[in-house]
Design an enzyme around this catalytic site. Sequence first.
Site, PDB file in Angstrom:
ATOM      1  N   GLY A 183      14.564 -25.192 -23.480  1.00 10.52           N
ATOM      2  CA  GLY A 183      16.022 -25.013 -23.465  1.00 10.52           C
ATOM      3  C   GLY A 183      16.697 -26.346 -23.234  1.00 10.52           C
ATOM      4  O   GLY A 183      16.132 -27.400 -23.530  1.00 10.52           O
ATOM      5  N   CYS A 209      16.146 -28.604 -31.842  1.00  7.04           N
ATOM      6  CA  CYS A 209      15.943 -29.662 -30.843  1.00  7.04           C
ATOM      7  C   CYS A 209      15.616 -30.972 -31.531  1.00  7.04           C
ATOM      8  O   CYS A 209      15.901 -32.036 -31.010  1.00  7.04           O
ATOM      9  CB  CYS A 209      14.837 -29.271 -29.879  1.00  7.04           C
ATOM     10  SG  CYS A 209      13.330 -28.771 -30.711  1.00  7.04           S
ATOM     11  N   GLU A 225      10.342 -28.234 -22.190  1.00  5.65           N
ATOM     12  CA  GLU A 225      10.671 -28.797 -23.507  1.00  5.65           C
ATOM     13  C   GLU A 225      12.177 -28.692 -23.660  1.00  5.65           C
ATOM     14  O   GLU A 225      12.722 -27.581 -23.689  1.00  5.65           O
ATOM     15  CB  GLU A 225      10.002 -27.989 -24.634  1.00  5.65           C
ATOM     16  CG  GLU A 225       8.493 -28.036 -24.635  1.00  5.65           C
ATOM     17  CD  GLU A 225       7.945 -29.415 -24.959  1.00  5.65           C
ATOM     18  OE1 GLU A 225       8.698 -30.286 -25.450  1.00  5.65           O
ATOM     19  OE2 GLU A 225       6.756 -29.621 -24.706  1.00  5.65           O
ATOM     20  N   GLU A 285      23.702 -34.542 -26.534  1.00  5.15           N
ATOM     21  CA  GLU A 285      23.245 -33.554 -27.518  1.00  5.15           C
ATOM     22  C   GLU A 285      24.394 -32.619 -27.866  1.00  5.15           C
ATOM     23  O   GLU A 285      25.002 -32.008 -26.993  1.00  5.15           O
ATOM     24  CB  GLU A 285      22.076 -32.726 -26.958  1.00  5.15           C
ATOM     25  CG  GLU A 285      21.490 -31.802 -28.014  1.00  5.15           C
ATOM     26  CD  GLU A 285      20.385 -30.884 -27.492  1.00  5.15           C
ATOM     27  OE1 GLU A 285      20.549 -30.311 -26.393  1.00  5.15           O
ATOM     28  OE2 GLU A 285      19.371 -30.733 -28.193  1.00  5.15           O
ATOM     29  N   LYS A 296      10.947 -13.953 -20.664  1.00  4.28           N
ATOM     30  CA  LYS A 296      12.401 -13.749 -20.750  1.00  4.28           C
ATOM     31  C   LYS A 296      12.925 -14.473 -21.989  1.00  4.28           C
ATOM     32  O   LYS A 296      12.968 -15.706 -22.046  1.00  4.28           O
ATOM     33  CB  LYS A 296      13.114 -14.317 -19.513  1.00  4.28           C
ATOM     34  CG  LYS A 296      14.629 -14.120 -19.613  1.00  4.28           C
ATOM     35  CD  LYS A 296      15.372 -15.223 -18.930  1.00  4.28           C
ATOM     36  CE  LYS A 296      16.726 -15.581 -19.459  1.00  4.28           C
ATOM     37  NZ  LYS A 296      17.330 -14.952 -20.592  1.00  4.28           N
TER      38      LYS A 296
END
Length: 491
Positions: free
Chosen positions: A226, A282, A248, A382, A173
């Site tokens: 994600g 990231c 991750e 973040e 996906k």
Amino acid sequence: MKEYGLYIDGQWVPSTSGRTFQTRSPATGEVLAAFAEGDREDVGKAVKAASKARLKWRLLPAPKRGEILLKAASIMRRRKEDLGKLVTREMGKVISEGKGDVQEAIDLLEYIAGEGRRLFGETTPSELPRKFCMTVRQPVGVAGLITPWNFPFAVPCWKLGPALVAGNTVVYKPASLTPLCAATLVTILEEAGLPPGVVNMVTGPADPVGVAIVEHPEIGAVSFTGSVASGRDVYRRASALLKKVGLEMGGKNPQIVLEDADLSLAVEGVLFGAFGTAGQRCTATSRLILHEKIYDDMLQRLVSRTKSLKIGDPLDSSIDVGPVCSGEQEEKILGYIRIGKEEGAKLVTGGAKLEGGAYDNGFFIEPTIFEAVHGMRITKEEIFGPVLSIIKVRDYEEAVRVANDVEYGLSSSIYTADLNLAFRAIDELEAGITYINAPTIGAEVHLPFGGVKHTGNGAREAGSTAIEEFTEIKTVFIDYSGSLQKAQIDE
Ligand code: NAP
């Protein structure tokens, strides 16, 4: 406009609901293509196809599986220019980085294809005579892969490569913001000779498509990249079913600059780390931790270089910073800029959405720098955009304490000429990756990649560790003595 179905059992098929959605360029608003919107039932069909293809794929010798990946890499190499443009059009990163995304996918596939000739186990003597012991690696079965939008070629290949070479079949996906890159990648795998059912792609929203993948009982391994919030949900659902899970997730990556550092190098490093991919990596540098003695000098150089960055059409090779990926992303980033101001951080450059002319068709935000105090939300959460917080510290010890005082632990960097402090930083920075005299971004595919603390759950992608998420180890004992031998039992 081109319309893509779901890719199930080697066929492009409409979704059960018949619903579709579109993808748009974040720079221009242009609609790029339409896609079938899958649901739980479609995931069921994809898993059925993957289960059916499992045995045959597993029986294909691993080096042969690797050859298909190598072929896919060579197709991508041939088409790199066009694929790079596609990444840039759909995701918005500047063209040099769009091509870099594709190059990373090529590198990974080339590297992991060779794993087909390794997939090593161990051999060892037995404690009993005429007995032999070894381990072999076996595929988990059907793997569910869920990927984000910021590296629409590279991240899927980081998962597809090892899952496939290890003999798993896949239900994939992609992120709903970048399905065109995903569909193109699938057509490349198809062209490379991947048999039907080995990779199945279901496009559509996180819930139901992502959730159905995580919860499907026939999917034995889930590999997710994600945000922490989504990863936590994936982990909760998958762990209830005792699945193998690789996560991750996000980062709040620091670059430390000590008083003895090469400041010109450090400025170029932080510019690339903080504003490359418009901060949507990231591993992006989102905190610059400066020794007080070089603070003013470094700040002045950095602000002047930041103001010289060109923001605009990411397909234009003279542009440094493209748009952020969506309206939602833009709102979130501008929200954090507001929070920074409300918290009392000093805005030194940027801070606004760019408006007028072509900017009005896309989501462009100025590269933004705050002078902040550690503890403010903008220094701990973040943001995933072109926003950098600068924090002043007295010495190395305070720099490391500040660097570590966040929930994340993905990448980290320190600029110093002091070898002892550089080595101490390797020991003391709580992160999966540490760079010395280099920015927080720039992973290489033959080395493990991943984070500690809330960034990950211990899984490492790429490198020699990539296959661990997708394999089980079987221990084998072969007794050729012709008699019943009993380990641990005194005769
Ligand atoms: P996201 O919103 O968490 O989505 C990631 C993927 O998961 C998408 O395909 C999404 O589907 C799906 N998803 C979301 N919630 C889910 C759930 N509860 N169950 C199953 N699937 C779910 O993240 P993003 O905005 O795409 O990506 C940005 C994040 O990824 C940042 O936090 C960044 O740091 C992180 N990232 C980490 C790494 C790494 O290697 N550590 C690499 C790249 C990015 P939809 O797209 O349909 O919503």
